[in-house]
Design a protein around this motif. Sequence first.
Motif, PDB file in Angstrom:
ATOM      1  N   LEU A 445      32.041 -35.394  -2.858  1.00 16.75           N
ATOM      2  CA  LEU A 445      33.295 -35.936  -3.380  1.00 16.75           C
ATOM      3  C   LEU A 445      33.146 -37.417  -3.726  1.00 16.75           C
ATOM      4  CD1 LEU A 445      35.952 -34.292  -1.025  1.00 16.75           C
ATOM      5  CD2 LEU A 445      35.440 -33.715  -3.402  1.00 16.75           C
ATOM      6  N   VAL A 446      32.448 -38.157  -2.866  1.00 15.89           N
ATOM      7  CA  VAL A 446      32.214 -39.576  -3.157  1.00 15.89           C
ATOM      8  C   VAL A 446      31.399 -39.727  -4.438  1.00 15.89           C
ATOM      9  CG1 VAL A 446      31.082 -41.674  -2.335  1.00 15.89           C
ATOM     10  CG2 VAL A 446      32.409 -40.274  -0.749  1.00 15.89           C
ATOM     11  N   LEU A 448      31.221 -37.557  -6.866  1.00 12.89           N
ATOM     12  CA  LEU A 448      32.038 -37.108  -8.004  1.00 12.89           C
ATOM     13  C   LEU A 448      33.000 -38.198  -8.456  1.00 12.89           C
ATOM     14  CD1 LEU A 448      32.985 -34.904  -9.945  1.00 12.89           C
ATOM     15  CD2 LEU A 448      34.492 -34.055  -8.122  1.00 12.89           C
ATOM     16  N   ARG A 449      33.631 -38.879  -7.502  1.00 10.52           N
ATOM     17  CA  ARG A 449      34.537 -39.963  -7.865  1.00 10.52           C
ATOM     18  C   ARG A 449      33.771 -41.083  -8.561  1.00 10.52           C
ATOM     19  NH1 ARG A 449      39.513 -40.151  -5.555  1.00 10.52           N
ATOM     20  NH2 ARG A 449      39.496 -42.439  -5.589  1.00 10.52           N
ATOM     21  N   ALA A 450      32.557 -41.379  -8.084  1.00  9.82           N
ATOM     22  CA  ALA A 450      31.756 -42.420  -8.733  1.00  9.82           C
ATOM     23  C   ALA A 450      31.350 -41.998 -10.138  1.00  9.82           C
ATOM     24  CB  ALA A 450      30.521 -42.718  -7.883  1.00  9.82           C
ATOM     25  N   GLU A 452      32.983 -39.883 -12.148  1.00 13.78           N
ATOM     26  CA  GLU A 452      34.160 -39.931 -13.020  1.00 13.78           C
ATOM     27  C   GLU A 452      34.512 -41.360 -13.391  1.00 13.78           C
ATOM     28  OE1 GLU A 452      36.992 -37.912 -10.638  1.00 13.78           O
ATOM     29  OE2 GLU A 452      36.489 -35.908 -11.417  1.00 13.78           O
ATOM     30  N   SER A 453      34.374 -42.269 -12.445  1.00 14.67           N
ATOM     31  CA  SER A 453      34.641 -43.677 -12.743  1.00 14.67           C
ATOM     32  C   SER A 453      33.657 -44.219 -13.774  1.00 14.67           C
ATOM     33  CB  SER A 453      34.571 -44.498 -11.452  1.00 14.67           C
ATOM     34  OG  SER A 453      34.745 -45.867 -11.714  1.00 14.67           O
ATOM     35  N   ARG A 493      28.806 -35.255 -14.057  1.00 18.44           N
ATOM     36  CA  ARG A 493      30.123 -34.919 -13.523  1.00 18.44           C
ATOM     37  C   ARG A 493      30.302 -33.415 -13.407  1.00 18.44           C
ATOM     38  NH1 ARG A 493      34.927 -34.995 -16.533  1.00 18.44           N
ATOM     39  NH2 ARG A 493      33.631 -33.776 -17.979  1.00 18.44           N
ATOM     40  N   ARG A 512      41.721 -30.016  -2.176  1.00 17.84           N
ATOM     41  CA  ARG A 512      40.605 -30.954  -2.172  1.00 17.84           C
ATOM     42  C   ARG A 512      40.960 -32.202  -1.377  1.00 17.84           C
ATOM     43  NH1 ARG A 512      37.719 -31.815  -7.775  1.00 17.84           N
ATOM     44  NH2 ARG A 512      37.276 -29.645  -7.231  1.00 17.84           N
ATOM     45  N   GLN A 514      41.220 -35.968  -0.251  1.00 13.29           N
ATOM     46  CA  GLN A 514      41.487 -37.201  -0.973  1.00 13.29           C
ATOM     47  C   GLN A 514      41.280 -38.384  -0.036  1.00 13.29           C
ATOM     48  OE1 GLN A 514      42.042 -37.323  -4.196  1.00 13.29           O
ATOM     49  NE2 GLN A 514      42.116 -35.068  -4.387  1.00 13.29           N
ATOM     50  N   PRO A 515      40.901 -39.550  -0.583  1.00 10.02           N
ATOM     51  CA  PRO A 515      40.765 -40.731   0.277  1.00 10.02           C
ATOM     52  C   PRO A 515      42.041 -41.009   1.044  1.00 10.02           C
ATOM     53  CG  PRO A 515      39.840 -41.156  -1.880  1.00 10.02           C
ATOM     54  CD  PRO A 515      40.542 -39.831  -1.983  1.00 10.02           C
ATOM     55  N   TRP A 520      39.059 -36.534   5.189  1.00  7.15           N
ATOM     56  CA  TRP A 520      38.210 -37.540   4.533  1.00  7.15           C
ATOM     57  C   TRP A 520      37.761 -38.599   5.549  1.00  7.15           C
ATOM     58  CZ3 TRP A 520      36.876 -38.137  -0.773  1.00  7.15           C
ATOM     59  CH2 TRP A 520      36.250 -39.353  -1.100  1.00  7.15           C
TER      60      TRP A 520
END
Length: 764
Positions: A445-446, A448-450, A452-453, A493, A512, A514-515, A520
Motif C-alpha cells: 500500500l505504501v 502504491l501510494r508512492a 500514484e503520487s 501502478r 482497503r 488507509q493512513p 495501518w
Amino acid sequence: MFARDHFVASGLVNLGLIPCSPFSPTVAITVRALEVFRVTRLRCPRLGIQPYVRALCDIHGVPFRSYLSTQFSIAFDVYLATLAEVDRRVLRTLGRDTPNWRLKNACPACLYKLEGEDDIPLPFLTTMDGNNSLRRFQQMSRQDDNRGEEDAGSPSSKSKARQDTREAVGDYYLSRDAVDKWAKEGLDDLMKGFPTDPAWVEEDDGCNERWSNMRDEITSHALSMYDETGIFLSLCRHSFVMVVADMVQSGELGKYGFAVVDHLLNVFGEHGAGYDIGCEFGKRVNAHPVLGPAARRHRFRSLVGAFHGHAHNRRCQLCNLATYVTGVGLEDLEECESFFSKSNALASSTRYATVFHRKQAITTYLQHTDTYDTYQGLSSLLAAKYKRALELKRGARTLRETMIRLGIPDAKTFEDWLAAEKAFLAGLQREPPEETLQMEYYQKLVNLRAAESKLRVIRDAVALEDPSSANYEQNAATTRRLETQRRQAIELRDNLVVAVHELEVRLDVAERWQPGSDEWSEAAVMVAQRRYQRALDHLHGLVIARLFELTKCNMSGTGYKMRKHIAKALQVRSRAIKAAIEQYNAAAVALTVPRERLTWEEVVDYTFLSDFDLLRLARTDIVSEGWAQPAGREAMDQYFKLLRADEEIRRLNVEIPRFVTYMRDEERFLRREARRIFAEDPALAHQVTLYRMRQERFNEGHRYRLAGLSKTPGFSGSILPGVADPGMFDGAMLGDEDEDDDEDEADTLEAAVTVLRISADPSM
C-alpha cells in the motif's frame, strides 16, 4: 667393525653411525647428532634440517653444501625408522599392538576405568576442530611446467617427492579412504536404502549464516597451490590426541567431522564432542542416514565450546553451550585452540616438505606432545580443574542471598526461566504468517501510494507542455522522456494494484487500509520493528567478525604480512560497523517507543556478544520477566555454573583414582614384563625399561601434586588406587602384587640394564 658384521652399513650402525646410503656409504651421521636434532626439533618445531646442518658445518669448520642437507635427511629417516621398529617390537612384546590399542588407552583419566566407580553422564568428552596452518604446497617437477595438459599427468612428469609412497608410523592418522567415504561424492551411494528420518531434520537456528565453515560452497574451494590444506584434530578433555585427518584440497568440510565421529563411536561408544559449529554439525550427524542411527544409539552429543559459543545466537547457546548441558561440568571444550597455538610452529618446516616428511613430522610431534607435555601436565590440570570447581562452589552463599533479595523461592525457578527464555527465543525465529502478510500488504500500500503520487507528478508535467510554443520542437526529447516515464509509472501502478488485490483476498480485507486507521498503524509498528531487528542482526554479525579478526591479529605466530592484511580488513570492517550503527540508530529512532542510540565506543566495548540479543524487541513484553533482568540473568548463570561445578567435582572424583591406579598398574606391569623378557632377550628388556621410564619419570611429581590437592579444603575425592576393570584391558596390566613389590629384584634388573647399556655403547 664387529666380527659379526657382514655389511658396511650394519658395521657403521654398531659404531653409532647412520650411513646415508645402504651400499658403499661414503658419509655417515653420528647417532648423537641425529638424536640431538630429533629432540631439539620436537621442542622447537620451527627448526629445519638445513639450519641444523649449517650449524654442524660451523662446528666442524667446513663450508656448507646443499647436498649435505639431503644426506642428513636420508640418515634421519633411517634413524626414525629404526626407533619406530624398536617401539613396534616393544609394543608387540607387551601385547599392545592390537588395533586401536593406543586410542583405547590414550588418556588414563578418561579411559582407565575402575571397578565400582560412579557412573557419570557423557562419560567421555572430546573436542575437535580444523586448522589450516599445516598446509603444504603441491610439489611438481620442472618438466610439468613445460608439458601440456595431456602430458602433465603422465608418470614421467611426477617429481620424486610425489612418487614417495612411504607411510608414517603410528595410528594417529585416519586414512584418506576412511575420510573420503563421507564426502558428497560417496555419500549418495552410501545413502541408498537408508531413508532420512524427518524427526532429526531440525529447523535452522541462524548460526550457519555466521560461520563460513558451515557453508560447503565456500569451504570446498581451496587454493590450487596447496595439496594438504591443514589438519582436522580430535582431542580428549585433557588434550591427549585421539585422531587426526588431513584436509586435502578443501576447506573444513563435514566429511572430516563425520569420519572422526564415526571412528570414535566405533571405539568408545557414548561420548560428547565440542566443535565451533557443534549446533549445525549435530543436526547433520543426526540427520545422516548411516551415521545418525549409530549416534543416537550411542547417545552422541554435539556441543559448542565456551569461546566460540558466545559468537552463536542466544537460542543456540541455551541448547548447545556447555554451561546449560547436563553432565559436561566446567569443561570449556576448547582444547584444540591451545593445541594449535603450539603446533602452528610446525608450519615453517612442513610447508614445502613431501607428503611423507610432513606426515612424519606431524606424527612424531603428536607422539612427543602426548608423552612429554600432556602426560606431564595431567596432574596439574586435574588439580587446577578441582580448585576452580571448589572456588565456584564458594559462591553458593552469595547466590542464596541474591535469591532472597530478588524474591526467588527456590532453585527450580531458574530452570523455569531457562525454559521460558528458550520458548521466547524460539518464537522469534519466524514471524507468524498472518503478521508477515499484514506487513507485506502494508508495504504494498505504501508503494502504491508512492507510485500514484509519482504518476500524478508526471501527468502534470506532460500537461504543462504546450505544442504551439515556438520552442516545442526543441523540447521533443523532453516530451519523449516524460512519455516514457508516464508509461513506466502506469505499469508500476498497475502491477502494485494487482499485488494489493491478491493480498486483500488472502487477508480477507473488506475495506482497503488507509493512513491513520488502526490496521495501518499496527502494521507500521511491525514493519519498524522488523527493520530494527534486521539492523541489529547486521550490526551483531559485523562485531563478531571484528572480534575474531582482532583475536587472530594478536595470536602468537601470526606473521607480519598476515597482521598487515588483517589490519586492512579491520579498517574496512570498522567503516562497515559505523555504517551499520547509523542504520541501527535510524531504525531505533523510528520505533513507536524509540530505543537508545548506540555509539561507536559502546559497540566496540561489548565483551559478550550475547548482549545484543537482549536488545531485541519482541511481540511479547519481556521487561518484567525475571530472566530478562540483569540481576536475574546473573543469578541464573551463577546457578547453572554451580550445577556444572558439582558435576565437575563428581567427574574429577572418578578421574583422579583412575589416574592413580593407572600409574601403579603401569609401573608394576612393565617391571614384571622386563624381568620376564630379560632372561630371553636382554636388549629388548632394556628397551622395555626405557619405555617404562619415559612416563615413570613424571609419576613422582603427579603423586606429589595430587597429595597436595587432597589437603585442599573441600576436597571430597580419594587419591588411593583402586582396582582396574578387567574388561577394559583383558588383564594385560593386572599382575601379582607380591611379585611386583620385590624391590630387590627390581634393583638388580636396573643394574643389569645399566651394565648392558654401557657395554653396548663403545663411546662410554
